[in-house]
Design an enzyme around this catalytic site. Structure first.
Site, PDB file in Angstrom:
ATOM      1  N   TYR A 151      -1.452   0.289  10.149  1.00  0.00           N
ATOM      2  CA  TYR A 151      -2.167  -0.505   9.066  1.00  0.00           C
ATOM      3  C   TYR A 151      -0.610  -0.265   8.364  1.00  0.00           C
ATOM      4  O   TYR A 151      -0.257  -1.631   7.467  1.00  0.00           O
ATOM      5  CB  TYR A 151      -3.110   0.131   8.445  1.00  0.00           C
ATOM      6  CG  TYR A 151      -3.367  -0.259   6.819  1.00  0.00           C
ATOM      7  CD1 TYR A 151      -3.770  -1.658   6.887  1.00  0.00           C
ATOM      8  CD2 TYR A 151      -3.217   0.722   5.587  1.00  0.00           C
ATOM      9  CE1 TYR A 151      -4.022  -1.991   5.248  1.00  0.00           C
ATOM     10  CE2 TYR A 151      -3.150   0.114   4.584  1.00  0.00           C
ATOM     11  CZ  TYR A 151      -3.711  -1.073   4.284  1.00  0.00           C
ATOM     12  OH  TYR A 151      -3.857  -1.599   3.123  1.00  0.00           O
TER      13      TYR A 151
ATOM     14  N   THR B 155       0.667  -1.238  -0.032  1.00  0.00           N
ATOM     15  CA  THR B 155      -0.072  -0.002   0.068  1.00  0.00           C
ATOM     16  C   THR B 155       0.822   1.371  -0.035  1.00  0.00           C
ATOM     17  O   THR B 155       2.034   1.184   0.527  1.00  0.00           O
ATOM     18  CB  THR B 155      -0.798   0.005   1.359  1.00  0.00           C
ATOM     19  OG1 THR B 155      -1.303   1.232   1.395  1.00  0.00           O
ATOM     20  CG2 THR B 155       0.021  -0.243   2.526  1.00  0.00           C
TER      21      THR B 155
HETATM   22  N1  LIG Z   1      -8.540  -0.981  -1.148  1.00  0.00           N
HETATM   23  C1  LIG Z   1      -7.728  -0.311  -1.360  1.00  0.00           C
HETATM   24  O1  LIG Z   1      -7.901   0.860  -1.489  1.00  0.00           O
HETATM   25  C2  LIG Z   1      -6.343  -0.899  -0.929  1.00  0.00           C
HETATM   26  C3  LIG Z   1      -5.145  -0.016  -1.278  1.00  0.00           C
HETATM   27  C4  LIG Z   1      -3.809  -0.443  -0.920  1.00  0.00           C
HETATM   28  C5  LIG Z   1      -3.832  -1.797  -0.356  1.00  0.00           C
HETATM   29  N2  LIG Z   1      -4.897  -2.582  -0.330  1.00  0.00           N
HETATM   30  C6  LIG Z   1      -4.703  -4.191   0.122  1.00  0.00           C
HETATM   31  O2  LIG Z   1      -5.307  -4.953  -0.894  1.00  0.00           O
HETATM   32  C7  LIG Z   1      -5.765  -6.059  -0.191  1.00  0.00           C
HETATM   33  C8  LIG Z   1      -7.421  -6.362  -0.496  1.00  0.00           C
HETATM   34  O3  LIG Z   1      -8.017  -5.312  -0.193  1.00  0.00           O
HETATM   35  P1  LIG Z   1      -9.235  -5.066  -0.497  1.00  0.00           P
HETATM   36  O4  LIG Z   1      -9.681  -3.627  -0.677  1.00  0.00           O
HETATM   37  O5  LIG Z   1      -9.832  -6.074  -1.492  1.00  0.00           O
HETATM   38  O6  LIG Z   1      -9.907  -5.637   0.736  1.00  0.00           O
HETATM   39  P2  LIG Z   1     -11.438  -6.796   1.257  1.00  0.00           P
HETATM   40  O7  LIG Z   1     -11.613  -6.532   2.610  1.00  0.00           O
HETATM   41  O8  LIG Z   1     -12.327  -6.400   0.303  1.00  0.00           O
HETATM   42  O9  LIG Z   1     -10.444  -8.138   0.737  1.00  0.00           O
HETATM   43  C9  LIG Z   1      -9.972  -8.708   1.819  1.00  0.00           C
HETATM   44  C10 LIG Z   1     -10.445 -10.173   1.827  1.00  0.00           C
HETATM   45  O10 LIG Z   1      -9.510 -10.985   2.636  1.00  0.00           O
HETATM   46  C11 LIG Z   1     -10.343 -11.769   3.535  1.00  0.00           C
HETATM   47  N3  LIG Z   1      -9.509 -11.864   4.769  1.00  0.00           N
HETATM   48  C12 LIG Z   1      -9.319 -11.179   5.598  1.00  0.00           C
HETATM   49  N4  LIG Z   1      -8.459 -11.489   6.739  1.00  0.00           N
HETATM   50  C13 LIG Z   1      -8.530 -12.750   6.303  1.00  0.00           C
HETATM   51  C14 LIG Z   1      -7.830 -14.029   7.249  1.00  0.00           C
HETATM   52  N5  LIG Z   1      -7.399 -14.226   8.387  1.00  0.00           N
HETATM   53  N6  LIG Z   1      -8.050 -15.338   6.548  1.00  0.00           N
HETATM   54  C15 LIG Z   1      -8.671 -15.412   5.398  1.00  0.00           C
HETATM   55  N7  LIG Z   1      -9.190 -14.239   4.722  1.00  0.00           N
HETATM   56  C16 LIG Z   1      -9.162 -13.151   5.221  1.00  0.00           C
HETATM   57  C17 LIG Z   1     -11.668 -11.047   3.584  1.00  0.00           C
HETATM   58  O11 LIG Z   1     -12.531 -11.841   3.788  1.00  0.00           O
HETATM   59  C18 LIG Z   1     -11.877 -10.303   2.035  1.00  0.00           C
HETATM   60  O12 LIG Z   1     -12.362 -11.262   1.152  1.00  0.00           O
HETATM   61  C19 LIG Z   1      -5.569  -5.812   1.311  1.00  0.00           C
HETATM   62  O13 LIG Z   1      -4.446  -6.662   1.819  1.00  0.00           O
HETATM   63  C20 LIG Z   1      -5.245  -4.225   1.441  1.00  0.00           C
HETATM   64  O14 LIG Z   1      -4.349  -4.073   2.462  1.00  0.00           O
HETATM   65  C21 LIG Z   1      -6.097  -2.228  -0.474  1.00  0.00           C
END
Ligand SMILES: NC(=O)c1ccc[n+]([C@@H]2O[C@H](COP(=O)([O-])OP(=O)(O)OC[C@H]3O[C@@H](n4cnc5c(N)ncnc54)[C@H](O)[C@@H]3O)[C@@H](O)[C@H]2O)c1
Length: 325
Positions: free
Chosen positions: A140, A116
Site C-alpha cells: 500500500y 499517506t
Molecule cells: N482513510 C485514511 O485514513 C487514509 C489515510 C491515508 C491516505 N488515504 C488515502 O485517501 C484516499 C481516500 O481514502 P478513503 O478513506 O476516503 O477511502 P474510500 O475507500 O472511502 O474512498 C475511495 C473511493 O474511491 C473509489 N474507487 C476506488 N477504486 C476506484 C477505481 N478504480 N475507479 C473509480 N473509483 C474508485 C471508491 O469507490 C471510493 O469511493 C485513498 O487514496 C487513500 O489511500 C486514506
C-alpha cells in the site's frame, strides 16, 4: 474552477466534494462505487466509472475542460495490500498513471494527490518530516510512493503541471453537520471500529500490542478530523492556483494519542463499556507515528478547527448512530 474529483463518493473524497462545492466550484466526480456511496455525493455530477476504463475516462477528460484534478480513488486496506499486491499496484499506481497521462494530454494545470503516512514506513523517532527517509513496509505505502515519484517527475518535465501530494495521517471523525461520514463496512480505522463497538455493530474490539515503548504500551497515532483534512485540500488548491511549487506535504496535527487512550475516551463519551480483546502485536505497526505539519501551515495558511479528540469522537459516534447510508 472546473474540478474532477476521483473517488469523491468515498469517505474523505465526499468531505472534500462538500467543502469545494460550498465554495461554488464546478465539480465532476468519477467513482466506481466499490467502497463509495452515491448518497455521499452532496455537490456536482457523479459519473460511475472505473479509472481503468480508458474510453470512459477519455470521454470525461475530453469534455470536462478541467483546471484541476483531486485524486482520491484507490484501495486503502494495508493487510489486503500484502495479500493482493498486484491489485494494489494496479489501482493505486497504474490507475494513477492513467489519470496523470490524461491530465497531461488535456493540459490540466493542478493536481492534488491523496498520499499517506505509510510512505515513511517505521521512522526512528516516530515523527515524520517531509524529508524523512521514505521506506514503506507494505505494498500500500509503496504503491503511493511510486505515484508520488511519477508526480515529481512529471512536474519536472512538464512546466504546465503542478501538484501537491498530501500525506494523510489517521483520518477520523465525520462531517459536523451529520450529512456524510465513513460507512464502508470493513473499515479498520480505530475510532470508527470503537464507535461500531459502542453502537453494538460489532461485539468487541481487538487491540494489537500492549508492549510497545510508548507511555502505556499501545501504539500512538496522529488522528486528524476529516473536515480539517478537507480544508487542507481547499488550501492546497489555492496554493497551486497562486503559483505555489509542487511538493508533498504532511497532514496531521503533530501530536498523538495511544490506542488505549482513544478506546477509553470513546467509552467515556459514549457511556458504553464495550469489550476489548488484547492481542499480540501485528507485524508492521510502528510504535508511534505523528506528523510534522508546519510546512503545510506555513505554505498554505491551513488552520485546523477540530484538533480535539473529544470532538472527533463525538462526530464519529453521532455518524455511527444515525448514518443514512
Ligand atoms: N482513510 C485514511 O485514513 C487514509 C489515510 C491515508 C491516505 N488515504 C488515502 O485517501 C484516499 C481516500 O481514502 P478513503 O478513506 O476516503 O477511502 P474510500 O475507500 O472511502 O474512498 C475511495 C473511493 O474511491 C473509489 N474507487 C476506488 N477504486 C476506484 C477505481 N478504480 N475507479 C473509480 N473509483 C474508485 C471508491 O469507490 C471510493 O469511493 C485513498 O487514496 C487513500 O489511500 C486514506
Amino acid at each position: 474552477m472546473r474540478i474532477l474529483i476521483t473517488g469523491g463518493a468515498g469517505y474523505i473524497g465526499s468531505h472534500v466534494v462538500k467543502a469545494l462545492g460550498k465554495l461554488g466550484h464546478e465539480i465532476t466526480i468519477v467513482d466506481n462505487l466499490s467502497t463509495g456511496f452515491q448518497k455521499a455525493v452532496t455537490f456536482g455530477k457523479l459519473i460511475v466509472a472505473d479509472l481503468s476504463d480508458r474510453s470512459k475516462m477519455e470521454d470525461i477528460f475530453s469534455t470536462g475542460n478541467f483546471e484541476a484534478v483531486v485524486h482520491f480513488a484507490g484501495s486503502i486496506v494495508v493487510p489486503e495490500s500484502v495479500a493482493e499486491p498486484l491489485r494494489y499496484y494496479q489501482n493505486n499506481t497504474i490507475n494513477s498513471h492513467s489519470v496523470m497521462t490524461l491530465c497531461e494530454k488535456y493540459r490540466v494545470k493542478n493536481f492534488i494527490f491523496s498520499s499517506t503516512a505509510a510512505v515513511y514506513g517505521m521512522p526512528g523517532d516516530g515523527v515524520c518530516r517531509e524529508d524523512s527517509e521514505k521506506k514503506p513496509i507494505n505494498p500500500y505505502g509503496q504503491s503511493k510512493l511510486m505515484t508520488e515519484h511519477m508526480l515529481r517527475d512529471l512536474a519536472f518535465s512538464n512546466k504546465n503541471f503542478h501538484y501537491v501530494a498530501l500525506r494523510y495521517f489517521n483520518v477520523s471523525g465525520a462531517d459536523p453537520e451529520g450529512q456524510i461520514g465513513q460507512s464502508f463496512p470493513k473499515a479498520t480505522h480505530l475510532i470508527k471500529a470503537a464507535c461500531e463497538a459502542a453502537t453494538g455493530k460489532r461485539t468487541h474490539m481487538d487491540l494489537f500490542g500492549t508492549d510497545y515503548p510508548t507511555k502505556d504500551g499501545t501504539c500512538v497515532r496522529d488522528y486528524i478530523h476529516v473536515s480539517d483534512l478537507a480544508e487542507a485540500h481547499v488550501k492546497a488548491l489555492e496554493y497551486l492556483e497562486k503559483g505555489g511549487e509542487s511538493q508533498a506535504l504532511n497532514c496531521g496535527y503533530g501530536h498523538g494519542f495511544s490506542v488505549k487512550e482513544v478506546i477509553s475516551r470513546v467509552k467515556e463519551i459514549t457511556g458504553v463499556n464495550f469489550k476489548v480483546n488484547e492481542l499480540p502485536r501485528r507485524p508492521g505497526d510502528p510504535a508511534s507515528l505523528t506528523a510534522e505539519s508546519s510546512r503545510l501551515i506555513q505554505l498554505t495558511g491551513w488552520k485546523p478547527k477540530f484538533d480535539d479528540l473529544n470532538l472527533i469522537i463525538k462526530s464519529a459516534y453521532e455518524w455511527e448512530k444515525n448514518r443514512p447510508y
